[in-house]
Design a protein around this motif. Sequence first.
Motif, short mmCIF file in Angstrom:
data_model
loop_
_atom_site.label_atom_id
_atom_site.label_comp_id
_atom_site.label_asym_id
_atom_site.label_seq_id
_atom_site.Cartn_x
_atom_site.Cartn_y
_atom_site.Cartn_z
N SER A 168 1.08 -1.27 -0.04
CA SER A 168 -0.14 -0.14 0.05
C SER A 168 1.01 1.34 -0.17
CB SER A 168 -0.82 0.08 1.20
OG SER A 168 -0.24 -0.13 2.41
N VAL A 169 2.14 1.16 0.37
CA VAL A 169 2.95 2.50 0.40
C VAL A 169 4.20 2.63 -0.57
CG1 VAL A 169 2.17 2.70 2.90
CG2 VAL A 169 4.21 1.46 2.45
N ALA A 170 4.40 1.30 -1.32
CA ALA A 170 5.47 1.09 -2.00
C ALA A 170 5.73 2.54 -2.90
CB ALA A 170 5.56 -0.11 -3.04
N ARG A 171 4.56 2.81 -3.61
CA ARG A 171 4.77 4.03 -4.73
C ARG A 171 5.15 5.46 -3.77
NH1 ARG A 171 -0.24 4.18 -8.37
NH2 ARG A 171 -1.51 3.65 -6.27
N GLU A 172 4.61 5.64 -2.37
CA GLU A 172 5.05 6.74 -1.66
C GLU A 172 6.38 6.79 -1.44
OE1 GLU A 172 3.55 9.36 -1.01
OE2 GLU A 172 1.34 8.64 -2.02
N LEU A 173 6.88 5.45 -0.97
CA LEU A 173 8.41 5.40 -0.33
C LEU A 173 9.31 5.58 -1.82
CD1 LEU A 173 7.91 2.02 1.95
CD2 LEU A 173 8.57 4.42 2.53
N ALA A 174 9.08 5.03 -2.91
CA ALA A 174 9.78 5.04 -3.92
C ALA A 174 9.76 6.68 -4.45
CB ALA A 174 9.28 4.14 -5.21
N SER A 175 8.77 7.40 -4.37
CA SER A 175 8.71 8.68 -4.75
C SER A 175 9.36 9.54 -3.88
CB SER A 175 7.14 8.98 -4.81
OG SER A 175 7.04 10.61 -5.36
N TYR A 176 9.02 9.27 -2.58
CA TYR A 176 10.09 10.20 -1.80
C TYR A 176 11.63 9.90 -1.59
CZ TYR A 176 11.25 13.16 2.17
OH TYR A 176 11.59 14.18 2.78
N THR A 177 11.86 8.56 -1.89
CA THR A 177 13.52 8.31 -2.16
C THR A 177 13.99 8.97 -3.36
OG1 THR A 177 12.91 6.05 -0.99
CG2 THR A 177 15.05 6.51 -2.24
N VAL A 178 13.23 8.92 -4.34
CA VAL A 178 13.83 9.60 -5.72
C VAL A 178 14.02 11.11 -5.36
CG1 VAL A 178 13.36 10.16 -7.92
CG2 VAL A 178 13.02 7.66 -7.16
N LEU B 265 15.32 14.68 -15.21
CA LEU B 265 15.65 13.24 -14.99
C LEU B 265 14.82 12.66 -13.69
CD1 LEU B 265 17.26 11.09 -15.93
CD2 LEU B 265 19.33 12.14 -14.35
N ALA B 266 15.05 13.35 -12.38
CA ALA B 266 14.41 12.70 -11.30
C ALA B 266 13.04 12.39 -11.50
CB ALA B 266 14.86 13.68 -10.06
N ASP B 267 12.13 13.32 -12.10
CA ASP B 267 10.90 12.97 -12.43
C ASP B 267 10.76 11.81 -13.08
OD1 ASP B 267 9.88 15.15 -10.97
OD2 ASP B 267 9.57 16.48 -12.28
N ALA B 268 11.36 11.63 -14.42
CA ALA B 268 11.39 10.60 -15.19
C ALA B 268 11.71 9.16 -14.34
CB ALA B 268 12.06 10.73 -16.32
N ILE B 269 12.65 9.21 -13.60
CA ILE B 269 12.85 8.05 -12.82
C ILE B 269 11.74 7.89 -11.79
CG2 ILE B 269 14.51 7.21 -11.04
CD1 ILE B 269 16.72 8.60 -12.29
N SER B 270 11.23 8.78 -11.22
CA SER B 270 10.03 8.53 -10.19
C SER B 270 8.89 8.04 -11.01
CB SER B 270 9.95 9.78 -9.61
OG SER B 270 9.02 9.83 -8.88
N ALA B 271 8.53 8.59 -12.06
CA ALA B 271 7.42 8.10 -12.92
C ALA B 271 7.64 6.53 -13.25
CB ALA B 271 7.04 8.91 -13.87
N LEU B 272 8.87 6.36 -13.53
CA LEU B 272 8.98 4.94 -14.12
C LEU B 272 8.83 4.17 -12.95
CD1 LEU B 272 10.08 2.72 -15.83
CD2 LEU B 272 12.62 3.53 -15.42
N LEU B 273 9.52 4.45 -11.60
CA LEU B 273 9.35 3.46 -10.59
C LEU B 273 7.81 3.32 -10.21
CD1 LEU B 273 12.34 4.86 -8.28
CD2 LEU B 273 11.76 2.62 -9.28
N ARG B 274 6.97 4.41 -10.26
CA ARG B 274 5.61 4.44 -9.80
C ARG B 274 4.86 3.34 -10.72
NH1 ARG B 274 5.95 9.79 -9.20
NH2 ARG B 274 4.77 10.28 -11.08
N ARG B 275 5.24 3.62 -12.08
CA ARG B 275 4.52 2.52 -13.15
C ARG B 275 5.00 1.28 -12.85
NH1 ARG B 275 5.77 6.56 -16.85
NH2 ARG B 275 7.65 5.45 -17.63
N LEU B 276 6.12 0.78 -12.48
CA LEU B 276 6.65 -0.31 -12.14
C LEU B 276 5.83 -1.17 -10.86
CD1 LEU B 276 10.74 -0.34 -12.69
CD2 LEU B 276 9.04 -1.37 -14.05
N LEU B 277 5.62 -0.13 -9.79
CA LEU B 277 5.27 -0.45 -8.65
C LEU B 277 3.50 -0.52 -8.66
CD1 LEU B 277 7.25 1.32 -6.19
CD2 LEU B 277 7.37 -1.09 -6.53
N ALA B 278 3.05 -0.11 -9.71
CA ALA B 278 1.56 0.08 -9.97
C ALA B 278 0.82 -1.29 -10.37
CB ALA B 278 1.16 1.28 -10.85
#
Length: 546
Positions: A207-217, A267-280
Motif C-alpha cells: 500500500s505504500v511502495a509508490r510513496e516510499l519510491a517517490s520520496y526516495t527519488v 531526470l529525477a521526475d522521469a525516474i520517479s514516474a518509471l518507479l511508480r509505473r513499475l510498482l503500480a
Amino acid sequence: MSAAPAAAARAAIDPAAALRAAGLLAGLVVLWQLARLAQVDPSALLDDGNLATMGTFLAQFFPPALDAPFLRLVAVATLETLAMATAGVALAMLIAVPAGMALSETLSVSRLGPGPGRRRAAAGRSLLRAVVLALRGVPEIVWALLFVRALGLGPGAGILALALTYGGMLAKVYAEILDSSDPRPARALLLSGGSRAGALVFGLLPSVARELASYTVYRWECGVRASVVMGFVGAGGLGQLMDQAMRMLNGGEVSTILAVFLLLVLLADAISALLRRLLAGGTDASGPLCLRCLALPLAATAAAVASIAWLDTGMAALWSAESLASMRDYLSRFLQPALGAAYLSAIAQAALETLAISLVGTLLAAALGALLAAARLSGGHLGPLWRWGIGGVLNLLRSVPELVWAALMVLAVGLGPFAGVLALALHTGGVLGRLFAESVENAPTAARDALRLCGASRPFAFLYGTLPALSAQLLAYLLYRWEMNIRMATVLGFVGAGGLGQMLYFELSLLREPQASTVIFAMLLLALAVDRIGARLRRLNMPHLA
C-alpha cells in the motif's frame, strides 16, 4: 430564527465549532506576531531600487555561457554530482531502512498489548529517535566541514555528509509513511506470530511502495541540490563550480549551471514516474510487486558501489591516524560551547527569528503548493499545454536551490529574514506542490468514484472521498518540510537572510568553533521542538497510534 436557536443548531451540527473558532483565532494572532518577527513586508517587492537591482542582476544571466571548455567542466561536474548524490542517498538508505522499521509504531510488537518488553521498547525507540534527530538536525555543510578536514577537498566528504544527514531524514519519513498507512494487515501478521520484516513486506509495502519510491527519488533530487551548499566548503560537484561562478559574478555561467539543475530535476521526475509505473501493477505482496519493492534498495546499493568506485573519494583515508586525529581535534573544539549570558541571549533572539522564518515560509509554501497541485491535477480537463506549464513551474521552483533563491530574494527585498521567508516559500512551494499532487494521484479512488456515481461534484468528491484518506500523509509532509526549513534557514543565513544561519556563517568564517557549536546546539533544540510538535499533531490525526 433568533440568535440563540441558531447557535444551538450550529452546536448540534458541530459540537466543537466554538473550540475550532477559538483555535483559529489564536493561530492567526500567533502567525501575525511571527510575521512581524520575520519582518514580512510585501511592499519591499515593489520598491523601485529593489526592482532595478533585481532586473540588472537577471539581465546578466543572458546569454548563458556555452563555450566548449566551460561545458566540458559542467559535464564532468554533473557526472560527479550525480555519482555523489547517488552514493550518498544509497548509503543513507542503509541507515534509514532498519531505523525506519524500528521507529515505526505500526510495526512495533510491544504496542500490540502489555508485556515485559513494552517499556524497554519505548525507551529504545526514544533513544533511536534522538539519534535520528541529531543526524538530520546537523546541516550537511557542517558534516561536510568535518569530513573535509579528514579527507581533504573532494566528493568523499559530500558523500558521507549526505549519508548521515539524509539517513536521519529518510528514517523519519519512512517511519511516518508506514505509520500513516492502514495498520490492520501488518498488525494481523504480527499477532499471528510473523516477524516485523514479514509484516513490512507483506502487510505494509503493497500500500505504500509508490510513496516510499517517490520520496526516495525526491531525496536523491535533494541530494543533487545539496551539492550547491556543500560545494561552498570544497566538497566538489556542480556546487563547487556554482560557488566559483557566483564569486566572480558571472551570470552567464550561473544560468548555465541552473539549466543543468533543471534538467537533473526532470531526470529525477522521469525516474520517479518509471518507479511508480513499475510498482503500480498488482497488489499481491507474494507476487511480482513484492520483488519490485525489494529490488529498489538492492539497485540503490549497486548504484552506490558503482558511484564510489568511479569517484576518487579518498574515503579509505578516513580511518588513517592523521584523519582521525584531525577530526578529534576539530570535534574537541566543538564540544566546548560558549555559554556566556550575553551570547545565549543573542542566540535566543536569532532562534526566534529562525523559527519565524521557517514557519511563515512553510505556511506560505503550503498555500502555494496546494494551488499548484490543484492546477496540475486539473490539467487533464484544461488541456496538455496547461498541465505542461504547471509542471514547468513546479520543476523550476524546486530545481533552484534555496540558497540561490535566497540570494535572488536579498536583491529583491534587501538583507534580512523576509528574504529567507520568500526563498523557503518559493522552493518549498514547488516541493509540496509535487508531493501533494503525487499523493492525490496515488490515493485509492473507490470512495471518490462512489461519490461521483451518486452525483457529487468533483470538489465535493475530493473533500469527502479523497482528502480524509490523505490527511495524515499531507500533514506528515507539511510538518517534515517545516523541520527541513528550520535547517535550511541556517544555510540561507550564509547570504544574509538572517536567523541562526547568519550567526553560524559568521562564527564559521572566524573559525570560532565553540560559538559555532552553541549555534548548532540551538538548531538541534529547535529541530527537537518541531519534531515533538509534529509527533503530537500526527497522533491527533492518526488515532491508531494514540
